[in-house]
Design an enzyme around this catalytic site. Structure first.
Site, PDB file in Angstrom:
ATOM      1  N   GLU A  89       0.861  -1.188   0.000  1.00 27.75           N
ATOM      2  CA  GLU A  89       0.000   0.000   0.000  1.00 27.75           C
ATOM      3  C   GLU A  89       0.895   1.234   0.000  1.00 27.75           C
ATOM      4  OE1 GLU A  89      -2.399  -0.216   3.573  1.00 27.75           O
ATOM      5  OE2 GLU A  89      -3.000  -2.278   3.171  1.00 27.75           O
ATOM      6  N   LYS A 147       2.240   4.633   1.494  1.00 24.05           N
ATOM      7  CA  LYS A 147       2.205   5.230   2.832  1.00 24.05           C
ATOM      8  C   LYS A 147       1.779   6.682   2.671  1.00 24.05           C
ATOM      9  CE  LYS A 147       4.406   5.324   7.249  1.00 24.05           C
ATOM     10  NZ  LYS A 147       4.523   6.739   7.637  1.00 24.05           N
ATOM     11  N   ASP A 185       0.719  10.420   3.500  1.00 23.70           N
ATOM     12  CA  ASP A 185       1.277  11.371   4.461  1.00 23.70           C
ATOM     13  C   ASP A 185       0.185  12.299   4.980  1.00 23.70           C
ATOM     14  OD1 ASP A 185       3.107  12.585   6.014  1.00 23.70           O
ATOM     15  OD2 ASP A 185       4.097  13.691   4.416  1.00 23.70           O
ATOM     16  N   TYR A 208      -7.443   1.795   5.368  1.00 21.12           N
ATOM     17  CA  TYR A 208      -6.414   0.783   5.094  1.00 21.12           C
ATOM     18  C   TYR A 208      -6.219  -0.290   6.160  1.00 21.12           C
ATOM     19  CZ  TYR A 208      -3.814   4.406   7.710  1.00 21.12           C
ATOM     20  OH  TYR A 208      -3.423   5.338   8.611  1.00 21.12           O
ATOM     21  N   LYS A 220      10.723   3.298   3.589  1.00 22.54           N
ATOM     22  CA  LYS A 220      10.918   4.748   3.420  1.00 22.54           C
ATOM     23  C   LYS A 220      11.478   5.065   2.041  1.00 22.54           C
ATOM     24  CE  LYS A 220       9.848   6.858   7.241  1.00 22.54           C
ATOM     25  NZ  LYS A 220       8.745   7.810   7.162  1.00 22.54           N
ATOM     26  N   CYS A 259      13.736  45.431  12.471  1.00 21.67           N
ATOM     27  CA  CYS A 259      12.747  44.792  11.606  1.00 21.67           C
ATOM     28  C   CYS A 259      12.968  45.260  10.166  1.00 21.67           C
ATOM     29  CB  CYS A 259      11.342  45.163  12.073  1.00 21.67           C
ATOM     30  SG  CYS A 259      10.060  44.645  10.927  1.00 21.67           S
ATOM     31  N   CYS A 278       9.682  47.533   9.225  1.00 16.66           N
ATOM     32  CA  CYS A 278       9.337  48.818   9.837  1.00 16.66           C
ATOM     33  C   CYS A 278      10.511  49.493  10.541  1.00 16.66           C
ATOM     34  CB  CYS A 278       8.177  48.646  10.816  1.00 16.66           C
ATOM     35  SG  CYS A 278       8.671  47.782  12.320  1.00 16.66           S
ATOM     36  N   CYS A 285       9.503  41.241  15.804  1.00 22.19           N
ATOM     37  CA  CYS A 285       9.252  42.673  15.816  1.00 22.19           C
ATOM     38  C   CYS A 285       7.998  42.886  16.652  1.00 22.19           C
ATOM     39  CB  CYS A 285       9.029  43.171  14.392  1.00 22.19           C
ATOM     40  SG  CYS A 285       8.355  44.834  14.333  1.00 22.19           S
ATOM     41  N   CYS A 337       3.533  47.627  12.807  1.00 19.71           N
ATOM     42  CA  CYS A 337       4.418  47.118  11.740  1.00 19.71           C
ATOM     43  C   CYS A 337       3.571  46.672  10.542  1.00 19.71           C
ATOM     44  CB  CYS A 337       5.244  45.947  12.254  1.00 19.71           C
ATOM     45  SG  CYS A 337       6.210  45.128  10.961  1.00 19.71           S
TER      46      CYS A 337
END
Ligand code: IVH
Length: 667
Positions: A112, A114, A116, A226, A314, A408, A411, A426, A431
């Site tokens: 099957e 995998k 995510d 599944y 994997k 920043c 700003c 910031c 801002c």
């Protein structure tokens, strides 16, 4: 059966059939438009004759009102996880172990993809979807029934045309978001000024965790089933047969599942999946190889948390090398200043990548990355991939180390990084990079609670330059609002009235509205009490004074003092006060003092609403929480209380009825 109820039943059957063709058979025979028309016909019929509504009607996917917290659910059988095989050799070793344990030459497996996303458990009783939960820690998860009901591909009733549904069916599956749906969702969010999701998995997780199922319903969630949990009323010998039956019942099963005999077939399947991964319409991060025979599974057994009869193969990480053209700092909606590597564009994981996040200064230091460096980058389904390492050997001459700017970049205000945090921020209330987020927070429910001040409106007002800081909200006038898109005179007048009303607020709401990091609703109430509702005393406080307050630590104190050290922030507050904002003195709650006490409310409350309950607790210095733990002092249980009550009893926590709670308050 009356004619009308027959008509309603027929529409429901048609809609369910089309769902089945679309989601399970992948073979629709009508257009989306025709489908919507059927749904509308049913809706109209049910609106005219509410007695025709059935709980499993396709119109009843968004049923219940928002929850205050999810109940916890103990899974009948734990939801296990999978051991990993890092490469093909790992898969071959898995097959070898399995053959040896079973003392056979070859084993039949089911391969099957995998997926995510997030593992969920669905429970059907006599064919009716009754509840669903998250995996949680595998033993206990959260009850997300209302959210799961909104998933279009999840059947509310199982089909029974080929096989009757069993008395009890627990089925596990993955909730995920398809790549194209994800892009659409993020485009919509960025248009609406909302934070975008890093990847489809996060988006799916965030969507399932909404307390208001209406929000979940707007998220494009998909589902594939599944794995079996407990089943009563049917016996299976093979996983494959179970998966086939799921389809007959109308439950979606991934079309790429295959029967595989022996390790050669397993490795071939894994390779084929890996070769297709970027072309699939959803993210997968490997293959799952499961022993097909359930008797063999029994024999193999489980390790502590994962079965010996399955493994996750994997995939190799999707990596590429490229050059960092420059490192820049960007400011997010919450003021976080994040370094970003601008890259020489490179094709990886099916997309062209031109930016990679460097997260924060610590990460830059750890990687030692500089502008000009050759880097290895990696994509894991994320919108913005990450830099894995700098290839120092190839560093050109003349590069320099990078430091995040002290000001920043948007700003120019000083950036502040609390001692125990990795992220620099910031703190400027005005801002421009943060203004939309600041305003949205300022007008939100727990803050000034200005009705009708939605995201779209904030967006428009900021974009035309009408709002550059939160105090300017109080200067908005009817005629200018009425001229905006999607506004009319009526709604403009309503909004101005709501703004006017919001001027009379409390210290706690106003302080929370300012959005100082770590100063949430609860702490704002604590501060209100301490400063007796005097905002100027709060503005002129010192770190020493703040630390003296129970519940305020040195880091929060330092953040608050820095916030007020910025004259721009003080000016915004003064401007609000000049515009007529009045902070009512705190009303001393009479009766009990709940300082340091934590309450959990569960069940359906009849004597007061959940928000009233929370208010009663917090105005007396206590805290209301959503989940029961050893730290809980009291659980207030209304009728129908379930798992939380049980847990409270197990932990020996004092349980109060609503009446008892009210009399405790009087004490
Ligand atoms: S079966 C023992 N099948 O992987 C059975 N899981 O590490 C475990 N997952 O939490 C679950 N695709 O979220 C199974 N086809 C699949 C899967 C799958 C993705 C996820 C699932 C689970 C995790 C286990």
């Amino acid at each position: 059966m009356s004619d009308l109820s027959r008509q309603a039943a027929d529409l429901r059957r048609q809609i369910n059939d089309h769902n089945y063709r679309y989601y399970v058979l992948d073979d629709p025979i009508i257009s989306d438009g025709e489908y919507d028309q059927l749904l509308r016909q049913l809706e109209n019929l049910e609106t005219a004759h509410p007695e025709l509504i059935t709980p499993d009607s396709p119109t009843q996917r968004v049923g219940s009102a928002p929850l205050s917290a999810f109940d916890s659910v103990t899974h009948r059988l734990p939801l296990l996880s999978l051991a990993n095989a890092m490469d093909e050799a790992g898969l071959a070793a898995f097959d070898e172990r399995t053959c040896k344990s079973l003392a056979v030459e070859t084993v039949e497996y089911i391969g099957e993809p995998k997926l995510d996303g997030l593992a969920v458990e669905l429970v059907y009783e006599n064919g009716l979807f009754v509840s669903g939960s998250t995996r949680g820690d595998g033993v206990t998860g959260e009850d997300i029934t209302a959210n799961l009901r909104t998933i279009a591909s999840l059947p509310l009733t199982l089909r029974a045309d080929e096989i009757d549904a069993p008395v009890l069916l627990e089925v596990r599956g993955e909730v995920f978001i398809r790549k194209d749906d994800f892009e659409k969702l993020n485009r919509r969010r960025s248009r609406d000024g909302e934070a975008i999701f890093a990847n489809p998995r996060n988006a799916a997780a965030g969507s399932l965790r909404q307390l208001d199922p209406k929000i979940t319903a707007r998220r494009p969630l998909s589902l594939y089933c599944y794995q079996a949990g407990t089943i009563n009323g049917l016996d299976y010998r093979f996983h494959w047969d179970f998966l086939q039956d799921l389809k007959c019942w109308g439950l979606p099963v991934n079309p790429l599942i295959e029967r595989l005999s022996g390790s050669g077939a397993v490795i071939d399947y894994h390779r084929r999946l890996e070769a297709q991964r970027n072309d699939l319409p959803y993210e997968i991060d490997g293959s799952v190889i499961k022993v097909n025979s359930l008797a063999a599974r029994e024999q193999l057994g489980i390790r502590s948390r994962s079965p010996r009869w399955a493994i996750a193969g994997k995939f190799k990480a999707q990596q590429a090398t490229t050059v960092v053209l420059e490192i820049t700092a960007s400011v997010g909606r919450t003021g976080a200043v994040t370094p970003v590597a601008k890259l020489e564009p490179v094709f990886v994981g099916g997309v062209t990548v031109a930016n990679a996040t460097l997260h924060n200064q610590d990460e830059i230091d750890r990687l030692g990355v500089r502008a000009g460096d050759m880097v290895l980058i990696e994509r894991a389904g994320d919108v913005i991939p990450k830099v894995v390492k700098a290839i120092i050997e190839k560093r050109p001459a003349g590069t320099v180390t990078y430091r995040l700017p002290a000001e920043c970049p948007v700003c120019g205000h000083a950036v502040y990084r609390p001692p125990d945090e990795a992220v620099a921020r910031c703190q400027n209330l005005a801002c421009p990079a943060q203004i939309k987020g600041r305003i949205e927070h300022f007008v939100s429910k727990g803050a000034l609670d200005i009705d009708g001040f939605g995201t779209k409106l904030v967006e428009q007002l900021v974009e035309i330059g009408r709002l550059t800081s939160v105090d300017q909200i109080f200067g908005l006038e009817e005629d200018e609002l009425a001229d905006l898109e999607r506004m009319g005179e009526k709604s403009a007048a309503k909004l101005v009235a709501a703004i006017e009303k919001a001027k009379s607020t409390s210290f706690a709401r106003f302080v929370f509205a300012l959005g100082i990091r770590n100063v949430g609703e609860h702490l704002s109430r604590v501060l209100e009490k301490h400063f007796a509702g005097d905002i100027h005393r709060y503005m002129d406080t010192t770190a020493e004074e703040l630390i003296e307050i129970n519940e305020v630590g040195p880091i929060v104190a330092e953040g608050v003092v820095r916030f007020w050290a910025d004259t721009a922030n003080r000016q915004v507050v003064e401007a609000c006060l000049s515009a007529g904002v009045k902070l009512a003195a705190p009303v001393a709650a009479t009766g009990a003092d709940f300082s340091g006490k934590t309450f959990v409310f569960t069940g359906s409350l009849e004597k007061f609403t959940r928000s009233e309950a929370k208010e009663m607790v917090s105005s007396r210095g206590g805290r209301a929480s959503g989940s029961v733990s050893a730290k809980t002092d009291f659980v207030v249980a209304g009728p129908g209380a379930g798992s939380k009550l049980k847990k409270a009893e197990e932990l020996g926590i004092t349980v109060l009825s609503e009446e008892k709670f009210l009399s405790l308050i009087e004490e």
